[in-house]
Design a protein around this motif. Structure first.
Motif, short mmCIF file in Angstrom:
data_model
loop_
_atom_site.label_atom_id
_atom_site.label_comp_id
_atom_site.label_asym_id
_atom_site.label_seq_id
_atom_site.Cartn_x
_atom_site.Cartn_y
_atom_site.Cartn_z
N THR A 44 -6.54 -15.33 28.59
CA THR A 44 -7.86 -14.78 28.29
C THR A 44 -8.48 -15.56 27.13
N SER A 45 -9.79 -15.73 27.18
CA SER A 45 -10.50 -16.19 25.99
C SER A 45 -11.65 -15.23 25.72
N VAL A 46 -11.97 -15.02 24.46
CA VAL A 46 -12.98 -14.04 24.06
C VAL A 46 -13.94 -14.68 23.07
N ASP A 47 -15.25 -14.60 23.37
CA ASP A 47 -16.29 -15.03 22.45
C ASP A 47 -16.64 -13.87 21.53
N ILE A 48 -16.61 -14.11 20.23
CA ILE A 48 -16.83 -13.06 19.23
C ILE A 48 -18.03 -13.43 18.37
N ARG A 49 -18.79 -12.43 17.97
CA ARG A 49 -19.93 -12.66 17.05
C ARG A 49 -19.73 -11.82 15.80
N ASN A 50 -19.90 -12.46 14.66
CA ASN A 50 -19.77 -11.79 13.36
C ASN A 50 -21.14 -11.74 12.70
N ALA A 51 -21.73 -10.53 12.68
CA ALA A 51 -23.07 -10.34 12.10
C ALA A 51 -23.01 -9.94 10.64
N GLY A 52 -21.80 -9.81 10.09
CA GLY A 52 -21.69 -9.31 8.73
C GLY A 52 -21.66 -7.80 8.70
N PHE A 53 -22.54 -7.16 9.48
CA PHE A 53 -22.53 -5.70 9.58
C PHE A 53 -21.83 -5.23 10.86
N LYS A 54 -21.43 -6.17 11.70
CA LYS A 54 -20.82 -5.82 12.99
C LYS A 54 -19.99 -7.02 13.47
N LEU A 55 -18.84 -6.73 14.06
CA LEU A 55 -17.98 -7.77 14.63
C LEU A 55 -17.60 -7.34 16.04
N ALA A 56 -18.05 -8.09 17.06
CA ALA A 56 -17.86 -7.61 18.42
C ALA A 56 -17.71 -8.75 19.41
N PRO A 57 -17.00 -8.50 20.51
CA PRO A 57 -16.92 -9.50 21.58
C PRO A 57 -18.20 -9.47 22.40
N VAL A 58 -18.64 -10.63 22.85
CA VAL A 58 -19.83 -10.68 23.71
C VAL A 58 -19.53 -11.25 25.09
N ASP A 59 -18.32 -11.82 25.26
CA ASP A 59 -17.94 -12.33 26.57
C ASP A 59 -16.42 -12.44 26.63
N THR A 60 -15.84 -12.11 27.78
CA THR A 60 -14.40 -12.20 27.99
C THR A 60 -14.14 -13.00 29.26
N ASN A 61 -13.43 -14.10 29.13
CA ASN A 61 -13.20 -15.01 30.25
C ASN A 61 -11.75 -14.91 30.70
N LEU A 62 -11.54 -14.68 31.99
CA LEU A 62 -10.19 -14.57 32.53
C LEU A 62 -9.70 -15.88 33.16
N PHE A 63 -10.54 -16.92 33.10
CA PHE A 63 -10.15 -18.25 33.56
C PHE A 63 -10.54 -19.26 32.48
N PRO A 64 -9.95 -19.15 31.29
CA PRO A 64 -10.40 -19.98 30.17
C PRO A 64 -10.22 -21.47 30.44
N GLY A 65 -11.25 -22.25 30.08
CA GLY A 65 -11.23 -23.68 30.37
C GLY A 65 -11.36 -24.55 29.15
N GLY A 66 -10.93 -24.05 27.98
CA GLY A 66 -11.07 -24.84 26.76
C GLY A 66 -9.78 -25.03 26.00
N PHE A 67 -8.63 -25.05 26.70
CA PHE A 67 -7.35 -25.24 26.00
C PHE A 67 -7.28 -26.60 25.31
N ASN A 68 -8.13 -27.54 25.74
CA ASN A 68 -8.19 -28.84 25.08
C ASN A 68 -8.72 -28.74 23.66
N ASN A 69 -9.39 -27.63 23.31
CA ASN A 69 -9.94 -27.47 21.96
C ASN A 69 -8.94 -26.88 20.98
N LEU A 70 -7.75 -26.54 21.45
CA LEU A 70 -6.71 -26.04 20.55
C LEU A 70 -6.00 -27.23 19.92
N THR A 71 -5.67 -27.13 18.66
CA THR A 71 -5.01 -28.25 17.98
C THR A 71 -3.54 -28.35 18.40
#
Length: 431
Positions: A44-71
């Motif tokens: 799973t990959s999850v897009d999160i937004r931090n507004a300072g007054f709120k921290l919430a997921p805005v998208d959840t992907n069950l076929f993540p395609g960005g493992f190349n971005n992990l160090t």
């Protein structure tokens, strides 16, 4: 590296961080008990937004395609989590068939596929690539920018099993989101594990079902911590029976938008937030950032021109959009080198294995960042995400910030587990 948070409205989030850290034993026990009752998605990959007054997921992907971005430093965690996942599903597994997206000329995506092969090879599996593209008739080499290559092969279906020539896998891992439909070759596999299951694909899956499940999870977690679930949950509604080409159903869409904006305004007033609220309208199915529209006033929907309607009606795969989700907009105040950023957390099984910041220099804090021009800055989860520094001042520590991201991402992953149980066509449904 922690991007700075450009906002004076960080009181609620600092308070939330303090509460989560104080409740760390209870939080981890709560997750442990939930995973005794529910099966996590394979990855799973999850897009999160931090507004300072709120921290919430805005998208959840069950076929993540960005493992190349992990160090590379994150790889040991990923391999360990992959081992745990495979051991749980098929302990005797020897062969893994990986099915990627068909549009395999995207060099970034291909690098992601290569990283997945690396992770599962190091987890002790023989990994080969099979293509759903019927034009692939023989093993085909695809060049990567660094000179290496991947080989994709045609799938071979034999009764209840799917494999390649001279390759019979125990497990089939989909890295293809099935947004254009359910391929017949994947149906009726009774003797192999297909991960994620077919009903996780965008041909079946709906964002509204996921966020309904997330709302339930957020309420449970908020009760555990004694807090308002709104601080971690984006409100939403849906509108169906739309035809953007003909302009039908737009009155209902405007009514829903007005009602949701009113709910958000009330919350902003309750917390003294001096911001103009907004909502994001997006297709209820599909991903890749297509068909999104930011709305600050429902009147904006009254006279949409043809171009705006065409944008809203686009799913990215040539499919017409007839149902949308209206989601409370969560601005992001994270910055990397003054560019707007949002954290993306990656998980395998129930474990956080890494993440990165999606950064876009040409986008605003209330806009979608998953568009051309975005770049990626890795997060140091491997060192810090699992080991928060208890007792430190909220907002001052990278490990504590990353631990918070991991908690929110795991809540979204748990919601995906609820969602997949609810939508499983083979499960017995109870009222």
């Amino acid at each position: 590296m922690v991007p700075h948070l450009v906002t004076a409205l960080n009181g609620p989030i600092n308070e939330l961080e303090a509460r989560v850290l104080e409740s760390m034993p209870a939080t981890e026990r709560w997750f442990r008990l939930e995973w005794m009752e529910h099966t996590p998605p394979f990855y799973t990959s999850v897009d999160i937004r931090n507004a300072g007054f709120k921290l919430a997921p805005v998208d959840t992907n069950l076929f993540p395609g960005g493992f190349n971005n992990l160090t590379p430093e994150m790889l040991p965690l990923a391999v360990q989590a992959a081992m745990a996942a495979i051991e749980k599903i098929c302990p005797e597994a020897k062969n893994l068939l990986l099915i990627p997206e068909n549009h395999t000329r995207n060099s970034f995506y291909l690098t992601n596929v290569r990283r997945l092969i690396q992770i599962f090879t190091q987890a002790g599996l023989n990994v080969r690539l099979g293509s759903l593209d019927e034009s692939v008739k023989a093993p085909t080499a695809i060049q990567l920018p660094d000179g290496s290559e991947l080989t994709v092969e045609p799938l071979v279906r034999t009764r209840g099993r799917l494999g390649l020539k001279d390759f019979d896998p125990c497990t089939i891992l989909l890295n293809n989101d099935l947004s254009t439909g359910l391929p017949q070759v994947l149906e009726g596999l009774h003797e192999q594990y297909l991960l994620p299951p077919l009903h996780a694909g965008w041909a079946v899956r709906r964002k509204s079902v996921h966020f309904r499940a997330y709302e339930e999870v957020a309420k449970k977690f908020a009760k555990l911590l004694g807090m308002d679930p709104w601080l971690i949950n984006p409100m939403f509604s849906t509108t169906t029976d739309l035809n953007f080409a003909e302009g039908t159903g737009l009155d209902a869409l405007q009514t829903q938008a007005d009602a949701l904006l009113s709910k958000v305004r009330r919350k902003y007033k309750e917390y003294g937030i001096q911001e103009k609220p907004f909502i994001v309208i997006k297709p209820d199915a599909g991903t890749e950032g297509f068909g999104l529209m930011t709305v600050r006033d429902a009147k904006e929907l009254a006279d949409l021109n043809l171009k705006a309607r065409a944008k809203l009606g686009a799913s990215g795969r040539g499919l017409e959009v007839s149902s949308v989700i209206l989601q409370e907009g969560v601005p992001t105040y994270e910055r990397v080198n003054e560019a707007v950023a949002e954290p993306v957390v990656y998980m395998i099984d129930r474990y956080v294995v890494g993440g990165f910041y999606r950064v876009h220099a040409e986008r605003g804090r209330d806009e979608n960042l998953n568009t051309p021009g975005s770049s990626y800055v890795p997060l140091a989860f491997a060192e810090s995400g699992q080991l928060p520094r208890l007792g430190e001042k909220p907002g001052a520590s990278a490990p504590n910030r990353f631990y918070m991201y991991g908690v929110i991402a795991r809540l979204a992953m748990l919601a995906a587990s609820y969602e997949l149980e609810t939508t499983d066509p083979d499960a017995e449904q109870y009222d």
